[in-house]
Design a protein around this motif. Sequence first.
Motif, PDB file in Angstrom:
ATOM      1  N   PRO A 216     -11.364  -1.539   3.663  1.00  0.00           N
ATOM      2  CA  PRO A 216     -11.513  -1.717   2.214  1.00  0.00           C
ATOM      3  C   PRO A 216     -10.188  -1.611   1.483  1.00  0.00           C
ATOM      4  O   PRO A 216      -9.273  -0.908   1.918  1.00  0.00           O
ATOM      5  CB  PRO A 216     -12.435  -0.554   1.811  1.00  0.00           C
ATOM      6  CG  PRO A 216     -13.100  -0.118   3.075  1.00  0.00           C
ATOM      7  CD  PRO A 216     -12.115  -0.386   4.168  1.00  0.00           C
ATOM      8  N   ASN A 217     -10.079  -2.310   0.361  1.00  0.00           N
ATOM      9  CA  ASN A 217      -8.965  -2.174  -0.565  1.00  0.00           C
ATOM     10  C   ASN A 217      -9.446  -1.417  -1.795  1.00  0.00           C
ATOM     11  O   ASN A 217     -10.514  -1.710  -2.329  1.00  0.00           O
ATOM     12  CB  ASN A 217      -8.443  -3.543  -0.992  1.00  0.00           C
ATOM     13  CG  ASN A 217      -7.686  -4.227   0.123  1.00  0.00           C
ATOM     14  OD1 ASN A 217      -6.568  -3.861   0.434  1.00  0.00           O
ATOM     15  ND2 ASN A 217      -8.307  -5.217   0.739  1.00  0.00           N
ATOM     16  N   VAL A 218      -8.637  -0.462  -2.228  1.00  0.00           N
ATOM     17  CA  VAL A 218      -9.051   0.462  -3.280  1.00  0.00           C
ATOM     18  C   VAL A 218      -8.148   0.296  -4.495  1.00  0.00           C
ATOM     19  O   VAL A 218      -6.924   0.154  -4.362  1.00  0.00           O
ATOM     20  CB  VAL A 218      -8.994   1.916  -2.770  1.00  0.00           C
ATOM     21  CG1 VAL A 218      -9.612   2.868  -3.794  1.00  0.00           C
ATOM     22  CG2 VAL A 218      -9.722   2.045  -1.432  1.00  0.00           C
TER      23      VAL A 218
ATOM     24  N   SER B 270       0.780  -1.235   0.000  1.00  0.00           N
ATOM     25  CA  SER B 270       0.000   0.000   0.000  1.00  0.00           C
ATOM     26  C   SER B 270       0.814   1.289   0.000  1.00  0.00           C
ATOM     27  O   SER B 270       0.628   2.153  -0.863  1.00  0.00           O
ATOM     28  CB  SER B 270      -0.953   0.002   1.202  1.00  0.00           C
ATOM     29  OG  SER B 270      -1.887  -1.043   1.103  1.00  0.00           O
TER      30      SER B 270
ATOM     31  N   PRO C  68     -12.767  -6.067   1.079  1.00  0.00           N
ATOM     32  CA  PRO C  68     -12.221  -5.642   2.373  1.00  0.00           C
ATOM     33  C   PRO C  68     -11.085  -6.548   2.840  1.00  0.00           C
ATOM     34  O   PRO C  68     -11.118  -7.761   2.654  1.00  0.00           O
ATOM     35  CB  PRO C  68     -13.429  -5.773   3.317  1.00  0.00           C
ATOM     36  CG  PRO C  68     -14.236  -6.884   2.717  1.00  0.00           C
ATOM     37  CD  PRO C  68     -14.010  -6.840   1.224  1.00  0.00           C
TER      38      PRO C  68
ATOM     39  N   THR D  67     -18.261  -0.138  -3.575  1.00  0.00           N
ATOM     40  CA  THR D  67     -17.480   1.025  -3.995  1.00  0.00           C
ATOM     41  C   THR D  67     -18.116   2.317  -3.498  1.00  0.00           C
ATOM     42  O   THR D  67     -17.428   3.207  -2.980  1.00  0.00           O
ATOM     43  CB  THR D  67     -17.344   1.053  -5.526  1.00  0.00           C
ATOM     44  OG1 THR D  67     -16.448   0.015  -5.929  1.00  0.00           O
ATOM     45  CG2 THR D  67     -16.810   2.388  -6.019  1.00  0.00           C
TER      46      THR D  67
ATOM     47  N   ALA E  42      -7.582   1.324   2.233  1.00  0.00           N
ATOM     48  CA  ALA E  42      -8.311   2.588   2.264  1.00  0.00           C
ATOM     49  C   ALA E  42      -7.691   3.596   3.212  1.00  0.00           C
ATOM     50  O   ALA E  42      -7.673   4.801   2.918  1.00  0.00           O
ATOM     51  CB  ALA E  42      -9.767   2.332   2.651  1.00  0.00           C
TER      52      ALA E  42
ATOM     53  N   THR F 106     -16.589  -7.446  -4.792  1.00  0.00           N
ATOM     54  CA  THR F 106     -16.396  -6.400  -5.795  1.00  0.00           C
ATOM     55  C   THR F 106     -17.753  -6.041  -6.400  1.00  0.00           C
ATOM     56  O   THR F 106     -18.184  -6.630  -7.393  1.00  0.00           O
ATOM     57  CB  THR F 106     -15.414  -6.861  -6.882  1.00  0.00           C
ATOM     58  OG1 THR F 106     -14.179  -7.242  -6.273  1.00  0.00           O
ATOM     59  CG2 THR F 106     -15.139  -5.737  -7.876  1.00  0.00           C
TER      60      THR F 106
ATOM     61  N   SER G 226     -13.589   0.329  -5.037  1.00  0.00           N
ATOM     62  CA  SER G 226     -13.157  -0.439  -3.870  1.00  0.00           C
ATOM     63  C   SER G 226     -13.424  -1.900  -4.197  1.00  0.00           C
ATOM     64  O   SER G 226     -14.543  -2.255  -4.581  1.00  0.00           O
ATOM     65  CB  SER G 226     -13.921  -0.009  -2.615  1.00  0.00           C
ATOM     66  OG  SER G 226     -13.472   1.254  -2.170  1.00  0.00           O
TER      67      SER G 226
ATOM     68  N   ALA H 167      -9.684   7.179  -7.484  1.00  0.00           N
ATOM     69  CA  ALA H 167     -10.108   5.784  -7.371  1.00  0.00           C
ATOM     70  C   ALA H 167     -10.916   5.354  -8.591  1.00  0.00           C
ATOM     71  O   ALA H 167     -11.638   6.160  -9.186  1.00  0.00           O
ATOM     72  CB  ALA H 167     -10.945   5.593  -6.106  1.00  0.00           C
TER      73      ALA H 167
ATOM     74  N   SER I 237     -17.617   2.531   0.430  1.00  0.00           N
ATOM     75  CA  SER I 237     -16.330   2.341   1.087  1.00  0.00           C
ATOM     76  C   SER I 237     -15.180   3.161   0.531  1.00  0.00           C
ATOM     77  O   SER I 237     -14.143   3.263   1.190  1.00  0.00           O
ATOM     78  CB  SER I 237     -15.940   0.854   1.013  1.00  0.00           C
ATOM     79  OG  SER I 237     -16.934   0.039   1.562  1.00  0.00           O
ATOM     80  N   THR I 238     -15.317   3.748  -0.639  1.00  0.00           N
ATOM     81  CA  THR I 238     -14.187   4.423  -1.263  1.00  0.00           C
ATOM     82  C   THR I 238     -13.861   5.721  -0.528  1.00  0.00           C
ATOM     83  O   THR I 238     -14.729   6.562  -0.343  1.00  0.00           O
ATOM     84  CB  THR I 238     -14.478   4.693  -2.747  1.00  0.00           C
ATOM     85  OG1 THR I 238     -14.811   3.454  -3.381  1.00  0.00           O
ATOM     86  CG2 THR I 238     -13.274   5.305  -3.440  1.00  0.00           C
TER      87      THR I 238
END
Length: 319
Positions: free
Chosen positions: A247-249, A63, A111, A290, A82, A285, A108, A105, A293-294
């Motif tokens: 979250p992963n973005v 990250s 998670p 998105t 995130a 996904t 997202s 972005a 959480s973004t």
Amino acid sequence: MRTIKYAVAASLLATAPLAAAQQLSIATGGTGGVYYPIGGGFAEMINDHIEGADATAEVTGASVENMGLIMRGDADLALALADTVYQAYNGTGDFEERQIENIRALASVYPNAVQLVTLADSDIESLADLEGKRVSVGAPGSGTELNARALIESNGMSYDDFNPQRLNFNETADAIRDGDIDAGFWSVGPPTSSILNLAATRDIRLIGFSDEEIANAQESEPVFAPYELAAGMYDGMDEAVQTIGIPNVLVVNSDMDEELAYQLTKLLFEHTDELIAVHPAANDTTIEFTMESTPVPLHPGAIRYFEEVEADIPDRLRQ
């Protein structure tokens, strides 16, 4: 194609050829986590479906490093936690002296769950029991270390209370297995291969966090949310474990061509089944995830796609 509540076109993704050939680099993480297979899977999707694009997933420190790669234009897309993305965009935390305002972005993706692992016969049963132990806090420049430090410090501890080791996922699993460390943190989409492999060779225990510890962490990092690791996720894990999720973005530089950003976003959501086949984390996904959480604004190309499918885009994502 997955069914979602928005009016996504039922036809297969159709894209116009890009104006010029595009060599795309996707910054991911270490090979023992989820970023690398997710990034590799998306690279294959790009190569299969976007004419004129040639994408490659790159192994990185994850990250924090990925934010610098996007800022400098050394990567075209990147996966990042995130909280890391939020700090980079706003110039807070580890990015207080190097704000990165050109991050945007696309989505997202899924998670992460903070997973604290030790051997089953260890005397570590809580966060406080890390005192005096040898603990991997994640690779240098990784979101895992940011998450681990936020969790530890928000609950009245610091690195001075134990012996921190900065190891990547595979190194952490090997060190726990060999008795070189007592416990290790992962911040990754569960289940992850390095913990699965460790659990196949040694009896392990995942350490849960109390409601108070989770509340303290949320006060420190608003992007944290309670998350339950399901029973049976890893060998020997007989009960669910309470932890936190982040979250992963999927981020890009704000200078990315709008048409390319549109095609990438469209591809992600209209061929999600291909990404799920690579890793089950992609079950999360969705357009809904998105929008909820973004943590930073969307790229105009992504906004164009979400408007096309009549998504309800929050004002905070249109800045």
